[in-house]
Scaffold this motif. Structure first.
Motif: not given
Ligand code: BTN
Length: 264
Positions: A251-262
């Motif tokens: 499990v990755h905990a994301v603080l920032s950056g861009d997330v989109g549908l794969a």
């Protein structure tokens, strides 16, 4: 279309009892609001522009701000919250934006972590939260900047985002009243931040998660090393960090950056 709340705001410099600085044109309402916050203006002050020449979004992106059809504004808050709670304000404000649009436009937008409002798979709004000076401030200012495509025509969006952007009007087929929307969004954002101040972050987070457009879906996130992490979105945790479970179960905990549908 008549828009009495907008006309009233222009005439009185007030909206629902709160002071408004209306600007026909500015570079960015967030920049103006940060300057006002530094000069000590009171919490609740609102900066509204008809047009922005350099509207800013997250990750250094531009926010297109065609005149006469959208909402571009910044609300100055001085919340009674610990510094560590500030990143969660973006989520609380997003929930407030979503609830206000539901109430006034009668549609069902969704939220994309951390700050986007989506309708029919396209972006119709975004939030940029920035902080004023911290040193010497008993209650540091937080500027909540909101951009919402209200009555914008498809042709008014820059070509680069035209196939990914939508306005409320494009989705509902109706002209929506900007003044009523603005008043509702300000009231909702203020109420959600107040809920946080009252220790009810859990309820805010639960309501956010109900509107999460990526929950349970496969997403792709570009991390700080430029690597693409693919996995199932588990939604934001208590701290507001997005959790993504990859194919190895990590499990990755994301603080920032861009997330989109794969992409498949
Ligand atoms: C995003 O999508 O990353 C956030 C967009 C936020 C845009 C609004 S428009 C009003 C305020 N002033 C700005 O310069 N940005 C925010």
């Amino acid at each position: 279309m008549s828009d009495p709340e907008w006309e009233q705001m222009l005439a009185s410099g007030m909206l629902a009892g709160q002071p408004v600085r209306f600007l026909a044109e500015t570079d960015s309402t967030n920049s103006v609001a940060l300057g006002l916050a530094a000069s000590g203006v009171s919490a609740g002050t609102l900066v509204v522009a008809e047009r922005q020449s350099h509207g800013r979004g997250r990750l250094g992106r531009a926010w297109a701000s065609p005149p006469g059809s959208g909402l571009y504004f910044s609300l100055i808050l001085r919340p009674a919250l610990a510094w560590a709670d500030f990143p969660r304000i973006t989520l609380a404000a997003g929930l407030g934006l979503c609830r206000a649009v539901e109430a006034i436009a009668g549609c069902q937008p969704g939220l994309k972590w951390p700050n986007d409002l989506y309708l029919n798979g396209r972006k119709c709004g975004g939030i940029l939260t920035e902080t004023g000076p911290l040193a010497g401030e008993e209650r540091p200012a937080v500027v909540v900047g909101v951009g919402l495509n209200v009555n914008t025509e498809a042709a008014a969006f820059p070509e680069a985002v035209r196939d990914r952007a939508i306005s409320l009007r494009m989705a509902t087929g109706r002209q929506e009243p900007r003044g009523r929307l603005l008043a509702a969004i300000v009231a909702e954002v203020t109420a959600r931040v107040r809920q946080m101040e009252q220790g009810e972050w859990g309820a805010v987070l639960a309501a956010w998660r109900q509107r999460d457009i990526h929950a349970g879906l496969e997403v792709a996130w570009v991390n700080s090393k430029g690597q693409v992490v693919r996995g199932i979105s588990l939604g934001p945790d208590e701290e507001g960090l997005l959790h993504i479970r990859d194919s190895r179960g990590m499990v990755h905990a994301v603080l920032s950056g861009d997330v989109g549908l794969a992409e498949r």
